[in-house]
Write an enzyme that holds these catalytic residues in place. Structure first.
Site, PDB file in Angstrom:
ATOM      1  N   LYS A 111     -38.120  12.905 -47.017  1.00  0.00           N
ATOM      2  CA  LYS A 111     -36.979  13.827 -46.935  1.00  0.00           C
ATOM      3  C   LYS A 111     -36.023  13.471 -45.806  1.00  0.00           C
ATOM      4  O   LYS A 111     -34.862  13.891 -45.818  1.00  0.00           O
ATOM      5  CB  LYS A 111     -37.459  15.279 -46.789  1.00  0.00           C
ATOM      6  CG  LYS A 111     -38.251  15.738 -47.994  1.00  0.00           C
ATOM      7  CD  LYS A 111     -38.025  17.178 -48.371  1.00  0.00           C
ATOM      8  CE  LYS A 111     -38.872  17.511 -49.586  1.00  0.00           C
ATOM      9  NZ  LYS A 111     -38.206  18.168 -50.641  1.00  0.00           N
ATOM     10  N   LYS A 192     -41.756  12.000 -58.644  1.00  0.00           N
ATOM     11  CA  LYS A 192     -42.189  13.329 -59.080  1.00  0.00           C
ATOM     12  C   LYS A 192     -41.006  14.225 -59.426  1.00  0.00           C
ATOM     13  O   LYS A 192     -39.937  14.104 -58.847  1.00  0.00           O
ATOM     14  CB  LYS A 192     -43.113  13.986 -58.039  1.00  0.00           C
ATOM     15  CG  LYS A 192     -42.423  14.553 -56.838  1.00  0.00           C
ATOM     16  CD  LYS A 192     -43.299  15.565 -56.110  1.00  0.00           C
ATOM     17  CE  LYS A 192     -42.418  16.309 -55.109  1.00  0.00           C
ATOM     18  NZ  LYS A 192     -42.637  17.700 -54.922  1.00  0.00           N
ATOM     19  N   LYS A 195     -37.564  20.051 -57.175  1.00  0.00           N
ATOM     20  CA  LYS A 195     -36.524  21.080 -57.196  1.00  0.00           C
ATOM     21  C   LYS A 195     -35.242  20.579 -56.599  1.00  0.00           C
ATOM     22  O   LYS A 195     -34.163  20.911 -57.031  1.00  0.00           O
ATOM     23  CB  LYS A 195     -36.991  22.251 -56.331  1.00  0.00           C
ATOM     24  CG  LYS A 195     -37.769  23.269 -57.062  1.00  0.00           C
ATOM     25  CD  LYS A 195     -37.674  24.568 -56.307  1.00  0.00           C
ATOM     26  CE  LYS A 195     -39.062  25.122 -56.107  1.00  0.00           C
ATOM     27  NZ  LYS A 195     -39.622  24.728 -54.808  1.00  0.00           N
TER      28      LYS A 195
HETATM   29  P1  ATP Z   1     -38.609  20.398 -53.220  1.00  0.00           P
HETATM   30  O1  ATP Z   1     -38.117  19.474 -54.274  1.00  0.00           O
HETATM   31  O2  ATP Z   1     -37.580  21.315 -52.650  1.00  0.00           O
HETATM   32  O3  ATP Z   1     -39.419  19.687 -52.153  1.00  0.00           O
HETATM   33  P2  ATP Z   1     -40.751  21.102 -54.991  1.00  0.00           P
HETATM   34  O4  ATP Z   1     -40.260  21.168 -56.353  1.00  0.00           O
HETATM   35  O5  ATP Z   1     -41.554  19.920 -54.548  1.00  0.00           O
HETATM   36  O6  ATP Z   1     -39.605  21.403 -53.942  1.00  0.00           O
HETATM   37  P3  ATP Z   1     -42.341  23.191 -53.718  1.00  0.00           P
HETATM   38  O7  ATP Z   1     -41.815  24.531 -53.476  1.00  0.00           O
HETATM   39  O8  ATP Z   1     -42.355  22.283 -52.547  1.00  0.00           O
HETATM   40  O9  ATP Z   1     -41.589  22.449 -54.900  1.00  0.00           O
HETATM   41  O10 ATP Z   1     -43.821  23.283 -54.288  1.00  0.00           O
HETATM   42  C1  ATP Z   1     -44.449  24.355 -54.919  1.00  0.00           C
HETATM   43  C2  ATP Z   1     -45.744  23.851 -55.519  1.00  0.00           C
HETATM   44  O11 ATP Z   1     -45.452  23.018 -56.646  1.00  0.00           O
HETATM   45  C3  ATP Z   1     -46.586  23.007 -54.562  1.00  0.00           C
HETATM   46  O12 ATP Z   1     -47.946  23.349 -54.720  1.00  0.00           O
HETATM   47  C4  ATP Z   1     -46.346  21.599 -55.024  1.00  0.00           C
HETATM   48  O13 ATP Z   1     -47.441  20.740 -54.745  1.00  0.00           O
HETATM   49  C5  ATP Z   1     -46.170  21.797 -56.524  1.00  0.00           C
HETATM   50  N1  ATP Z   1     -45.342  20.736 -57.113  1.00  0.00           N
HETATM   51  C6  ATP Z   1     -44.077  20.412 -56.774  1.00  0.00           C
HETATM   52  N2  ATP Z   1     -43.618  19.406 -57.542  1.00  0.00           N
HETATM   53  C7  ATP Z   1     -44.630  19.097 -58.396  1.00  0.00           C
HETATM   54  C8  ATP Z   1     -44.775  18.137 -59.446  1.00  0.00           C
HETATM   55  N3  ATP Z   1     -43.790  17.313 -59.774  1.00  0.00           N
HETATM   56  N4  ATP Z   1     -45.948  18.100 -60.117  1.00  0.00           N
HETATM   57  C9  ATP Z   1     -46.970  18.938 -59.807  1.00  0.00           C
HETATM   58  N5  ATP Z   1     -46.900  19.862 -58.824  1.00  0.00           N
HETATM   59  C10 ATP Z   1     -45.751  19.948 -58.123  1.00  0.00           C
END
Ligand code: ATP
Ligand code: LTN
Length: 326
Positions: A111, A192, A195
């Site tokens: 990040k 991955k 968001k």
């Molecule tokens: P950002 O992109 O802002 O970092 P994010 O989409 O990774 O956000 P988080 O709020 O950080 O989402 O994560 C919420 C939960 O979703 C965490 O337990 C994280 O491990 C899980 N998660 C996030 N992205 C994935 C993915 N691509 N596959 C499986 N689990 C995920």
């Protein structure tokens, strides 16, 4: 009773990776554990946020959690910043963590690389996450695979603190699902689904129009072969579709693969399974969205329940450290 704790950031709309990797396990954990779930808005502040967007995203996220089946009468659901103990224990854990171990965090590296502004909070973020978890005497933390390293650090900090100041924190374990722990971007299957990354065609949102969901899955990047096989290294696109369908239906990706000889039917069935999963969630969300005051009320009660557990833990840590009681 086992205590489960997990958190999700209000940094954008909830996507299929969040649902399959973490949130659907939050729902099933409620039945057998004392579950505490948190919208971690302080974590969202590690990167610049528009205040009105943050406000709306936080409320929407809480309503999505209710819509997927988090039951506020069974679990504790709250907003992180409503329970100030998180910020206070975070400071204590920042003083427990070493700069070197924070520097090794891959999420920080990813990040911060190429970012115009890197906040100090982005660097110390794992101490706040550790505070979230340790405040609730957590045994188990259901998260996606990307959080493995942060969980290891949380354990290290708890063990270090207990070693220095006497038994204070429960040492938690990560609970990472076998399937769906790393849902990949549909257009870039080696990274991955996220968001905050800008890849609208590669990301499926939980509240997205189902026709659009279907289109995106049918246009998902695969490869130039024709064989349907679960092999994430060699066949990331096809394996991602198999993992999505498996996690959405509770089956094994290897077993699903045996039923396909072409990519077309795999995409059609995966789209159908995902739409089946999302349809009832979207219907419940529409009802909840019509009553923001009702949600605010639930969240205030959730914060009270959370504080009742968090405050004594923080007090224990303060005393162990030698901070004068007040
Ligand atoms: P950002 O992109 O802002 O970092 P994010 O989409 O990774 O956000 P988080 O709020 O950080 O989402 O994560 C919420 C939960 O979703 C965490 O337990 C994280 O491990 C899980 N998660 C996030 N992205 C994935 C993915 N691509 N596959 C499986 N689990 C995920
Ligand atoms: N760091 C996590 C979000 C998060 C979290 C937590 C997850 C913050 N605090 C406590 C589990 C437990 C992320 O980036 N997904």
């Amino acid at each position: 009773m086992t205590r489960v704790f997990s958190g999700i950031k209000p940094t954008g709309p909830v996507h299929l990776g969040n649902l399959l990797g973490a949130l659907q396990h939050w729902v099933t954990d409620q039945a057998e554990a004392d579950s505490v779930y948190c919208v971690v808005d302080l974590h969202a502040l590690t990167v610049p946020q528009d205040p009105s967007v943050l406000r709306a995203t936080t409320l929407e996220l809480a309503q999505v959690l209710l819509a997927i089946g988090i039951d506020p009468d069974v679990s504790t659901l709250f907003i992180q910043s409503h329970v100030h103990e998180h910020a206070e224990l975070s400071w204590i854990l920042e003083c427990t963590a070493a700069v070197g171990e924070l520097r090794r965090m891959t999420q920080f590296k990813d990040k911060s690389e190429g970012a115009e502004f890197v906040s100090a909070g982005l660097f110390t973020y794992p101490a706040l996450m550790a505070a979230d978890i340790l405040l609730y005497d957590t045994d188990r933390v259901p998260v996606g695979d990307d959080q493995r390293q942060h969980l290891e650090l949380t354990r290290d900090l708890a063990i270090r603190f207990n070693g220095r100041y006497g038994d204070t924190f429960v040492v938690p374990e990560a609970a990472i699902p076998h399937v769906g722990a790393r849902v990949m971007d549909l257009q870039h299957p080696t990274r991955k689904m996220s968001k905050s990354d800008d890849s609208p065609q590669g990301t499926i949102l939980v509240l997205e129009d189902l026709r659009s969901v279907e289109k995106k899955l049918k246009r998902a990047v695969t490869d130039t072969e024709t064989e349907v096989r679960y092999d994430p290294e060699a066949k990331p696109g096809v394996s991602n579709l198999l993992a999505i369908q498996a996690a959405a239906t509770g089956r094994r990706p290897e077993d699903l693969a045996a039923g396909y000889s072409q990519y077309g039917p795999l995409k059609v069935d995966t789209a159908e399974a995902v739409c089946e999963l999302l349809r009832p969630i979207q219907a419940r969300y529409a009802e909840l969205a019509a009553d923001p005051a009702g949600t605010a009320d639930l969240l205030a009660k959730g914060a009270d329940k959370a504080r009742a557990v968090a405050a004594p833990t923080l007090e224990r840590a303060r005393r162990a450290l030698g901070l004068l009681p007040h």
